[in-house]
Design a protein around this motif. Structure first.
Motif, PDB file in Angstrom:
ATOM      1  N   TYR A   8      -4.468   7.851 -13.604  1.00  0.00           N
ATOM      2  CA  TYR A   8      -4.908   9.038 -12.995  1.00  0.00           C
ATOM      3  C   TYR A   8      -6.154   9.209 -12.031  1.00  0.00           C
ATOM      4  CZ  TYR A   8      -1.993  11.232 -16.592  1.00  0.00           C
ATOM      5  OH  TYR A   8      -0.896  11.460 -17.371  1.00  0.00           O
ATOM      6  N   ASN A   9      -5.830   9.696 -10.931  1.00  0.00           N
ATOM      7  CA  ASN A   9      -6.898   9.578  -9.897  1.00  0.00           C
ATOM      8  C   ASN A   9      -8.183  10.389 -10.415  1.00  0.00           C
ATOM      9  OD1 ASN A   9      -8.443  10.955  -7.415  1.00  0.00           O
ATOM     10  ND2 ASN A   9      -7.048   9.701  -6.578  1.00  0.00           N
ATOM     11  N   GLN A  10      -9.194   9.718  -9.876  1.00  0.00           N
ATOM     12  CA  GLN A  10     -10.633  10.161 -10.715  1.00  0.00           C
ATOM     13  C   GLN A  10     -10.783  11.580 -10.298  1.00  0.00           C
ATOM     14  OE1 GLN A  10     -13.997   8.204  -8.561  1.00  0.00           O
ATOM     15  NE2 GLN A  10     -15.017   8.154 -10.591  1.00  0.00           N
ATOM     16  N   SER A  11     -10.065  12.374  -9.548  1.00  0.00           N
ATOM     17  CA  SER A  11     -10.394  13.700  -9.243  1.00  0.00           C
ATOM     18  C   SER A  11      -9.725  14.463 -10.558  1.00  0.00           C
ATOM     19  CB  SER A  11      -9.643  14.274  -7.965  1.00  0.00           C
ATOM     20  OG  SER A  11      -8.147  13.993  -8.047  1.00  0.00           O
ATOM     21  N   ILE A  12      -8.688  13.991 -11.176  1.00  0.00           N
ATOM     22  CA  ILE A  12      -8.227  14.673 -12.282  1.00  0.00           C
ATOM     23  C   ILE A  12      -9.277  14.895 -13.383  1.00  0.00           C
ATOM     24  CG2 ILE A  12      -6.600  14.329 -14.483  1.00  0.00           C
ATOM     25  CD1 ILE A  12      -5.299  14.892 -11.753  1.00  0.00           C
ATOM     26  N   ASN A  13     -10.205  13.841 -13.657  1.00  0.00           N
ATOM     27  CA  ASN A  13     -11.137  14.364 -14.612  1.00  0.00           C
ATOM     28  C   ASN A  13     -12.299  15.344 -14.052  1.00  0.00           C
ATOM     29  OD1 ASN A  13     -10.219  12.255 -16.485  1.00  0.00           O
ATOM     30  ND2 ASN A  13     -11.260  10.784 -15.179  1.00  0.00           N
ATOM     31  N   GLY A  14     -12.213  15.741 -12.858  1.00  0.00           N
ATOM     32  CA  GLY A  14     -13.156  16.710 -12.332  1.00  0.00           C
ATOM     33  C   GLY A  14     -12.525  17.891 -12.291  1.00  0.00           C
ATOM     34  N   ARG A 301       9.612  -7.158 -10.063  1.00  0.00           N
ATOM     35  CA  ARG A 301       8.113  -7.638  -9.584  1.00  0.00           C
ATOM     36  C   ARG A 301       7.090  -6.851 -10.167  1.00  0.00           C
ATOM     37  NH1 ARG A 301       4.203  -9.454  -9.671  1.00  0.00           N
ATOM     38  NH2 ARG A 301       2.724 -10.535  -8.196  1.00  0.00           N
ATOM     39  N   ILE A 302       7.251  -5.787  -9.662  1.00  0.00           N
ATOM     40  CA  ILE A 302       6.129  -4.793 -10.435  1.00  0.00           C
ATOM     41  C   ILE A 302       6.958  -3.374 -11.106  1.00  0.00           C
ATOM     42  CG2 ILE A 302       4.274  -3.244  -9.688  1.00  0.00           C
ATOM     43  CD1 ILE A 302       3.579  -6.096  -9.350  1.00  0.00           C
ATOM     44  N   SER A 303       6.490  -3.292 -12.131  1.00  0.00           N
ATOM     45  CA  SER A 303       7.092  -1.997 -12.951  1.00  0.00           C
ATOM     46  C   SER A 303       6.792  -0.874 -12.240  1.00  0.00           C
ATOM     47  CB  SER A 303       6.557  -2.120 -14.412  1.00  0.00           C
ATOM     48  OG  SER A 303       6.926  -3.212 -15.010  1.00  0.00           O
ATOM     49  N   LEU A 304       7.429   0.242 -12.613  1.00  0.00           N
ATOM     50  CA  LEU A 304       7.029   1.518 -12.046  1.00  0.00           C
ATOM     51  C   LEU A 304       5.749   1.974 -12.373  1.00  0.00           C
ATOM     52  CD1 LEU A 304       8.049   4.097 -10.472  1.00  0.00           C
ATOM     53  CD2 LEU A 304       9.003   4.927 -12.910  1.00  0.00           C
ATOM     54  N   GLY A 305       5.037   2.139 -11.350  1.00  0.00           N
ATOM     55  CA  GLY A 305       3.568   2.773 -11.424  1.00  0.00           C
ATOM     56  C   GLY A 305       3.393   4.185 -10.888  1.00  0.00           C
ATOM     57  N   ILE A 306       2.827   5.043 -11.723  1.00  0.00           N
ATOM     58  CA  ILE A 306       2.906   6.558 -11.129  1.00  0.00           C
ATOM     59  C   ILE A 306       1.132   6.812 -11.295  1.00  0.00           C
ATOM     60  CG2 ILE A 306       3.388   8.889 -11.600  1.00  0.00           C
ATOM     61  CD1 ILE A 306       5.907   8.093 -12.864  1.00  0.00           C
ATOM     62  N   ASN A 307       0.870   7.173 -10.002  1.00  0.00           N
ATOM     63  CA  ASN A 307      -0.469   7.739  -9.817  1.00  0.00           C
ATOM     64  C   ASN A 307      -0.607   9.332  -9.722  1.00  0.00           C
ATOM     65  OD1 ASN A 307      -3.446   7.836  -9.546  1.00  0.00           O
ATOM     66  ND2 ASN A 307      -3.334   7.373  -7.299  1.00  0.00           N
ATOM     67  N   VAL A 308      -1.308   9.916 -10.766  1.00  0.00           N
ATOM     68  CA  VAL A 308      -1.250  11.283 -10.607  1.00  0.00           C
ATOM     69  C   VAL A 308      -2.751  11.834  -9.887  1.00  0.00           C
ATOM     70  CG1 VAL A 308      -1.055  13.317 -12.008  1.00  0.00           C
ATOM     71  CG2 VAL A 308       0.103  11.304 -12.935  1.00  0.00           C
ATOM     72  N   TYR A 309      -2.432  12.541  -9.027  1.00  0.00           N
ATOM     73  CA  TYR A 309      -3.697  12.962  -8.323  1.00  0.00           C
ATOM     74  C   TYR A 309      -3.380  14.354  -7.927  1.00  0.00           C
ATOM     75  CZ  TYR A 309      -1.580  12.149  -3.970  1.00  0.00           C
ATOM     76  OH  TYR A 309      -0.558  12.167  -2.824  1.00  0.00           O
ATOM     77  N   TRP A 319       2.462  13.352  -8.050  1.00  0.00           N
ATOM     78  CA  TRP A 319       2.858  12.498  -8.850  1.00  0.00           C
ATOM     79  C   TRP A 319       3.367  11.071  -7.817  1.00  0.00           C
ATOM     80  CZ3 TRP A 319       2.396  16.802 -10.620  1.00  0.00           C
ATOM     81  CH2 TRP A 319       2.047  17.157 -11.969  1.00  0.00           C
ATOM     82  N   PHE A 320       2.670  10.219  -7.441  1.00  0.00           N
ATOM     83  CA  PHE A 320       3.016   9.159  -6.620  1.00  0.00           C
ATOM     84  C   PHE A 320       3.457   7.868  -7.284  1.00  0.00           C
ATOM     85  CE2 PHE A 320       1.498   5.276  -4.458  1.00  0.00           C
ATOM     86  CZ  PHE A 320       2.270   5.393  -3.431  1.00  0.00           C
ATOM     87  N   ALA A 321       4.850   7.456  -7.141  1.00  0.00           N
ATOM     88  CA  ALA A 321       5.425   6.445  -7.765  1.00  0.00           C
ATOM     89  C   ALA A 321       5.559   5.163  -6.966  1.00  0.00           C
ATOM     90  CB  ALA A 321       6.872   6.758  -8.442  1.00  0.00           C
ATOM     91  N   ARG A 322       5.502   3.951  -7.314  1.00  0.00           N
ATOM     92  CA  ARG A 322       5.702   2.879  -6.768  1.00  0.00           C
ATOM     93  C   ARG A 322       6.195   1.802  -7.639  1.00  0.00           C
ATOM     94  NH1 ARG A 322       2.678  -1.799  -5.885  1.00  0.00           N
ATOM     95  NH2 ARG A 322       2.605  -2.719  -3.661  1.00  0.00           N
TER      96      ARG A 322
END
Length: 353
Positions: A8-14, A301-309, A319-322
């Motif tokens: 979770y992007n830092q901005s979520i906590n704000g 190589r790299i499992s599915l990662g999702i960054n929420v921001y 929801w950014f997936a890589r």
């Protein structure tokens, strides 16, 4: 079961609006559940040996094996033998990404609850993930007569250790300076007048014999049993799929009147490839046991990662997936392709039945 990792992007906590936080958690939970429950009908385990990777590039060295043991007179020394490297195959990973956005207006109009429009957005991300893996895996066989195929900016290599495309009429086995050397085909055509399920049962028997007699690096028949048939899913090949089912599912020889047994009964698993939009009848035959000996590889190589921001300028949620994975064909001796009554036979080896 697929692996997934959320950050979770830092901005979520704000974010001070608890409604946004609550909806964000609900969307993420739906995405995670869909990923954990998805991919169960995948063809990847049938097409590839799946492995994890911790390198930027995976390289597989191909060697022949020791020759036969030598008859030896009592008291004499054994003859020294050695294996020979006959080639190698390198497989590079590709990065795949996708961004799903839920706008501020969508959240407002849904009253910060999960409504159908937001649910569709949430489910689209795991669907995209599994569809991408499936499409890349299947098209790496469907396009296997070419040395590579292009998926947007990514060039997917489809050659084997001998530098030939997966399906070719002039594959090499062995090495001129090693135990054996020669050429053989795994790309065929067959002409059948008025073909039916009985003809296809005969064809499958001959195709299985080709894989059984495919010479290994030592010039010896490898002896693997073919057990899987991949068929197109196109409308033009519906009759082919019906014939294949009859040819493999009938206890007695299909179309016969003398109750002769069908040697192909219960010998095969039929796997339709939904991305194979063939215009003419053709099949791919494989030995699963041979495939599992590092022939066609799917590397995670790299499992599915999702960054929420949250986008500060719009207050839209993302929801950014890589992920990173790769496919590659190390060898060709586990699989053959057969075209049935093709319009052109150029570049194909005739299979007579």
């Amino acid at each position: 079961m697929a692996d997934i990792r959320f950050t979770y992007n830092q901005s979520i906590n704000g974010i001070k609006d608890a409604r946004v936080k609550g909806l964000t958690a609900e969307v993420s939970a739906l995405i995670e559940e869909s990923v954990q429950n998805g991919g169960k009908e995948s063809m990847i385990p049938k097409l590839f040996l799946e492995r994890k990777s911790d390198k930027a590039v995976e390289t597989v060295a191909i060697e022949d094996s020791l020759g036969y043991m030598n008859p030896t007179v009592d008291g004499d020394h054994a003859k020294t033998d050695h294996t020979n490297q006959i080639g190698e195959k390198s497989i590079s990973h590709v990065i795949y990404t996708k961004d799903v956005m839920v706008t501020k207006v969508m959240m407002e109009d849904a009253r910060y609850k999960m409504d159908p429009s937001i649910e569709i957005k949430a489910r689209s991300l795991p669907d995209s993930y599994f569809d991408t893996r499936e499409m890349v895996a299947q098209k790496s066989f469907i396009n296997g007569e070419a040395p590579s195929w292009k998926f947007e900016k990514a060039k997917i290599d489809l050659t084997t250790y001998d530098g030939k495309p997966l399906f070719a009429t002039d594959h090499k086995y062995g090495d001129p300076d090693a135990h054996a050397y020669g050429k053989q085909s795994n790309l065929f055509y067959v002409n059948i007048d008025g073909y039916n399920a009985g003809n296809l049962a005969e064809l499958l028997a001959h195709g299985a014999a080709v894989i059984d007699q495919m010479k290994n690096a030592n010039g010896v028949a490898q002896g693997f049993k073919a057990d899987t048939i991949f068929v197109p899913s196109s409308l033009e090949t519906v009759k082919l799929r019906q014939y294949i089912q009859r040819a493999t599912g009938s206890e007695f020889f299909p179309g016969g009147s003398d109750n002769d047994i069908n040697t192909q009964h219960n010998q095969w698993t039929i796997c339709p490839l939904r991305y194979w939009d063939a215009k003419e009848d053709e099949i791919i035959i494989m030995s699963q046991k041979a495939k599992d000996q590092m022939k066609s590889l799917f590397f995670n190589r790299i499992s599915l990662g999702i960054n929420v921001y949250s986008d500060p300028g719009t207050e839209n949620m993302h929801w950014f997936a890589r992920t990173r994975f790769s496919v590659g064909h190390v060898d060709y001796k586990h699989v053959i392709r057969i075209k049935i009554n093709p319009k052109s036979t150029d570049g194909l080896t005739e299979l007579k039945i």
